[in-house]
Design an enzyme around this catalytic site. Structure first.
Site, mmCIF file in Angstrom:
data_model
loop_
_atom_site.group_PDB
_atom_site.id
_atom_site.type_symbol
_atom_site.label_atom_id
_atom_site.label_comp_id
_atom_site.label_asym_id
_atom_site.label_seq_id
_atom_site.Cartn_x
_atom_site.Cartn_y
_atom_site.Cartn_z
ATOM 1 N N CYS A 187 23.416 -11.273 15.093
ATOM 2 C CA CYS A 187 23.308 -10.304 13.991
ATOM 3 C C CYS A 187 22.884 -8.946 14.529
ATOM 4 O O CYS A 187 23.416 -7.910 14.112
ATOM 5 C CB CYS A 187 22.296 -10.792 12.956
ATOM 6 S SG CYS A 187 22.729 -12.361 12.185
ATOM 7 N N CYS A 197 19.306 -13.017 13.763
ATOM 8 C CA CYS A 197 19.534 -13.666 15.054
ATOM 9 C C CYS A 197 20.086 -12.653 16.064
ATOM 10 O O CYS A 197 20.394 -11.513 15.719
ATOM 11 C CB CYS A 197 20.507 -14.828 14.902
ATOM 12 S SG CYS A 197 22.180 -14.326 14.432
#
Length: 103
Positions: free
Chosen positions: A13, A10
Site C-alpha cells: 500500500c 502494508c
C-alpha cells in the site's frame, strides 16, 4: 481530482502511494492523495484485494502495485490535465497518441 489508495497500510500500500505521488509529479496533474485504511470504507469500493487505486471514486486497479506510468495514464483517462505541454508529456501521448491532443 482525488486519488485514493485503498489498503490497511502494508508495504505494498505504501509502495502504491509512493508511485501515485511520483505520477503526480511526473504528469503535473493537480490531485489530492487520500489513504483509505478503514476496512468498512474499503468495502464500499467492492474491492476484494488490496492495495487498490481509485480515482474520483472509481477503482482502476486492485490487488497489485501499479507503476507510476500506469497511474499517470489512469489519471489522464479520468480527465486529469497536466501543467506541462501536451506534446512534451509522455503520459498524455501514451493515451492520446502522437500528435498529442486534448479530448
Amino acid at each position: 481530482m482525488k486519488i485514493q489508495i485503498l489498503g490497511t497500510g502494508c508495504a505494498k500500500c505504501n509502495a502504491l502511494a509512493a508511485n501515485a505521488e511520483k505520477a503526480l509529479k511526473d504528469t503535473g496533474i493537480n490531485a489530492d492523495i487520500e489513504k483509505v485504511t478503514d476496512i468498512q470504507e474499503i468495502m464500499k469500493f467492492k474491492v476484494l484485494m488490496t492495495p487498490a487505486l481509485a480515482i474520483d471514486g472509481e477503482v482502476f486497479a486492485a490487488g497489485r502495485v501499479v507503476s507510476p506510468e500506469d497511474i499517470g495514464k489512469f489519471m489522464v483517462a479520468a480527465g486529469g490535465r497536466g501543467d506541462h505541454r501536451l506534446d512534451a508529456n509522455p503520459y498524455f501521448c501514451a493515451v492520446f497518441g502522437p500528435p498529442c491532443r486534448e479530448k
